[in-house]
Write a protein that holds these residues in place. Sequence first.
Motif, PDB file in Angstrom:
ATOM      1  N   ARG A 119       0.787  -1.386  -0.043  1.00  0.00           N
ATOM      2  CA  ARG A 119       0.060  -0.023   0.159  1.00  0.00           C
ATOM      3  C   ARG A 119       0.918   1.437   0.066  1.00  0.00           C
ATOM      4  NH1 ARG A 119      -5.486  -1.453   2.740  1.00  0.00           N
ATOM      5  NH2 ARG A 119      -6.050   0.550   1.827  1.00  0.00           N
TER       6      ARG A 119
ATOM      7  N   THR B 153       1.045   4.272  -2.807  1.00  0.00           N
ATOM      8  CA  THR B 153       0.907   5.493  -2.483  1.00  0.00           C
ATOM      9  C   THR B 153       2.055   6.440  -3.387  1.00  0.00           C
ATOM     10  OG1 THR B 153      -0.186   4.929  -0.449  1.00  0.00           O
ATOM     11  CG2 THR B 153       0.410   7.109  -0.592  1.00  0.00           C
TER      12      THR B 153
ATOM     13  N   VAL C 225      -4.900   1.382  -4.688  1.00  0.00           N
ATOM     14  CA  VAL C 225      -5.344  -0.037  -4.204  1.00  0.00           C
ATOM     15  C   VAL C 225      -6.562  -0.130  -4.241  1.00  0.00           C
ATOM     16  CG1 VAL C 225      -5.121  -1.960  -2.535  1.00  0.00           C
ATOM     17  CG2 VAL C 225      -2.884  -0.619  -3.031  1.00  0.00           C
TER      18      VAL C 225
END
Lengths: 284, 302
Positions: free
Chosen positions: B233, B237, B243
């Motif tokens: 994740r 980012t 996601v």
Amino acid sequence: MKIAIASGKGGTGKTTIAVNLAISLGNAQLLDCDVEEPNCNLFLRHDMEEFEDVTLPVPLVDKEKCDLCGDCANFCQYNAIASLPSGVMVFPKLCHGCGGCALVCPENAITENTRSIGIIERSADWSHVDLWQGLLHIGEPMASPVIHQLQEHISEDNNVAIIDSPPGTACPVIASLSGMDYCILVTEPTPFGLHDLKLAVDVVRQLGIPFGVLINRSDIGDSRVEEYCVSENIPILMKVPNNREIAVLYSKGIPFVTSLPGWNNRFVHMFANICEQLSTRAAE
Amino acid sequence: MVKQITIVSGKGGTGKTTISSAFVSLANDLVIADCDVDAADMHLLLDPTLLKTDDFYGLKVANINTELCTACGDCLDACRFNAIDGSFDVDIFSCEGCSVCEYVCQQNAISMIEKKAGESFSSMTRFGPMAHAKLGIGEEASGKLVSTVRNNARDLAAEFNKDLIIIDGPPGTGCSVIAAITGVDMLLVITEPTASGIHDLERVLELSSHFRIPAAVCINKYDLNESNTLSIRELCTEMGVDVIGLLPYSRTPVDAMLNEKTVLEFTDDDFTSVVRSIWDNLHDRLVSSAETVDITLKSSLM
């Protein structure tokens, strides 16, 4: 002794088997030929150093000499060179580096330059497993030249050279299997696993490489893979169960032979069986 | 305008076919294209009825006429692919069809011949039309066959009046993947929270940014290693990629496969409800990207 680890289907556990086998046997050379996605070193964590660049020749056109006859573009089988009214354009990523355009140019206006499509790396310092890996640059389409060049570094000095192949049945797989003494086909007992195993069996049979099957996550599916192997007289070399502990170790990048007792011996035993299979074959 | 989305992963076996086949059973107006041409598995779940089969010719191969050959060795010297051996046999696996040998042969003993390298199929399934293919063993031109499948899928979309093509992509980052993603509207990358999954995800996201194709990520078996899921994740980012789904470690995909069904036909559980939400999300993204294009078009016209 050169052993390739291959499979039709991706994600069946080729890298896991290649790495764990290399560690179990020791004094092993491991070549990561899955150059689009090399993963062996995620488990070995060696310091790698660049050994060499992998380059392909590409045409370089001398505008002064070129009279735009178009012979080069007509000859090129890959549409990598185009003759336009304004000049000749080269598309390097389509070029296979055959040298044909330079050969046919009546004005001798074409020479060749090189361009890098990938690199070869080697363990900087190793004691147990000598890791070599190829890495195809992002955006480059052709993996086979990187694999061919990596294969040139197979050494006879070790116990064994283990080749981690890319998935599939296309040219990169053939490149990684060339000259192998044996091939371990890794599969899983599912319909996808069986279907792709049959394709992989076609490949190794056509290449005439002796082989056996390793069934990974052996308890997740049904018995059709085993029945197929029996009916085709294909040795089943090993079964690795679908163990959450193994999956978690894998997720962390830890080779399971180093954590779970007994597996080291099973890999050594499998290797002995392969050697026996090969010597029986030689005797026949 | 037909929209196209490709499901990729870098790493094999992360669930591309499971998820793309599930989408097929959710959407109505689409064509499915199985572009994993050297290990195509989608047909095992969708049981297609063939409408049309075409032979696929890849690169030509050299053929040496032994009657005319004087064993001068010119071809051997000129071949860069080591495809001709000392007894003037052509290794068809090494030959890349460049025809340099044909050109240099002074006896005209070499000709380049067409070689069937596979087959492409246009089919109908219980969920709609499907384009797929089978590449011959060890063939060179997998990228070209992927392009053929995509062309067939576009033809099917026109014929059956469909506005979306879902492409099940091959693993890796090389020629067949590049052929499967070129010019599509969006990529869905299926990864898993393993060291290999993360590494290969990074390379595929680099590829998507190299070709400037928007991507979204779905993490399969996210609960296998939650700290790795967190790393993915964070990575996403950092790379500006969303996601859009976390699928649990589940027996459902294998059980559905054993029953030759898509996961959504097979059951309704935690796994399949996440698949549904991923599809809804993707669908919204495709629709909104269409609107963005409309707005740009309108503003450029004004």
